[in-house]
Design a protein around this motif. Sequence first.
Motif, short mmCIF file in Angstrom:
data_model
loop_
_atom_site.label_atom_id
_atom_site.label_comp_id
_atom_site.label_asym_id
_atom_site.label_seq_id
_atom_site.Cartn_x
_atom_site.Cartn_y
_atom_site.Cartn_z
N VAL A 76 7.31 20.52 26.01
CA VAL A 76 5.90 20.94 26.03
C VAL A 76 5.65 22.07 27.04
CG1 VAL A 76 5.01 18.77 25.12
CG2 VAL A 76 5.24 19.04 27.58
N TYR B 215 12.67 14.53 22.19
CA TYR B 215 11.24 14.84 22.16
C TYR B 215 11.04 16.34 22.39
CZ TYR B 215 10.26 9.85 22.37
OH TYR B 215 10.19 8.51 22.10
N ARG C 166 9.00 17.12 28.59
CA ARG C 166 9.02 16.69 27.20
C ARG C 166 7.87 15.74 26.89
NH1 ARG C 166 13.62 18.31 24.58
NH2 ARG C 166 15.20 19.19 25.93
N SER C 167 7.58 15.60 25.61
CA SER C 167 6.46 14.76 25.18
C SER C 167 6.79 13.28 25.20
CB SER C 167 5.98 15.17 23.79
OG SER C 167 7.01 14.96 22.84
N GLY C 168 8.04 12.92 25.45
CA GLY C 168 8.46 11.52 25.52
C GLY C 168 9.72 11.39 26.36
N ASN D 278 6.57 10.09 34.22
CA ASN D 278 5.36 10.60 33.59
C ASN D 278 4.62 11.45 34.63
OD1 ASN D 278 2.14 9.70 33.17
ND2 ASN D 278 3.19 10.58 31.41
N GLY E 41 1.16 12.52 28.41
CA GLY E 41 2.09 12.96 27.38
C GLY E 41 3.18 13.89 27.87
N GLU E 42 3.47 13.89 29.18
CA GLU E 42 4.49 14.77 29.75
C GLU E 42 5.48 13.97 30.60
OE1 GLU E 42 2.78 18.09 31.82
OE2 GLU E 42 1.80 18.85 30.02
N TYR E 43 6.77 14.11 30.26
CA TYR E 43 7.84 13.37 30.94
C TYR E 43 8.96 14.30 31.38
CZ TYR E 43 5.67 9.19 29.04
OH TYR E 43 4.78 8.20 28.73
#
Length: 97
Positions: free
Chosen positions: A39, A36, A29-31, A71, A75-77
């Motif tokens: 992605v 979020y 995800r982005s967050g 992370n 921007g990837e979590y």
Amino acid sequence: MTTGYAASATAATSVARYPVAPGYRVNVRSGPGTQYPIVRVLSIGVSVPIYCQKPGETVTGPYGTSDIWDNIASGEYVADAYVNTGRDGYVAKRCGG
């Protein structure tokens, strides 16, 4: 200037990698939370680098319940509850911001 590049490349390759829970295709995800956007989705059997970690939404997965998000790229979590770090707490520095 190649010395600085070599140092940066060495630092990037020394990040520890951890296996994702066997049999799971984990959402990236982005967050740090399920609200979020996704992605991408990790393939079964991959290991991921953890550059930093931050608190977010609490998630229950195969490795317990945790609010830690890893992370794995800019921007990837991914939820730490799906990553076998061998510990219940933080294994990397806290993400800034």
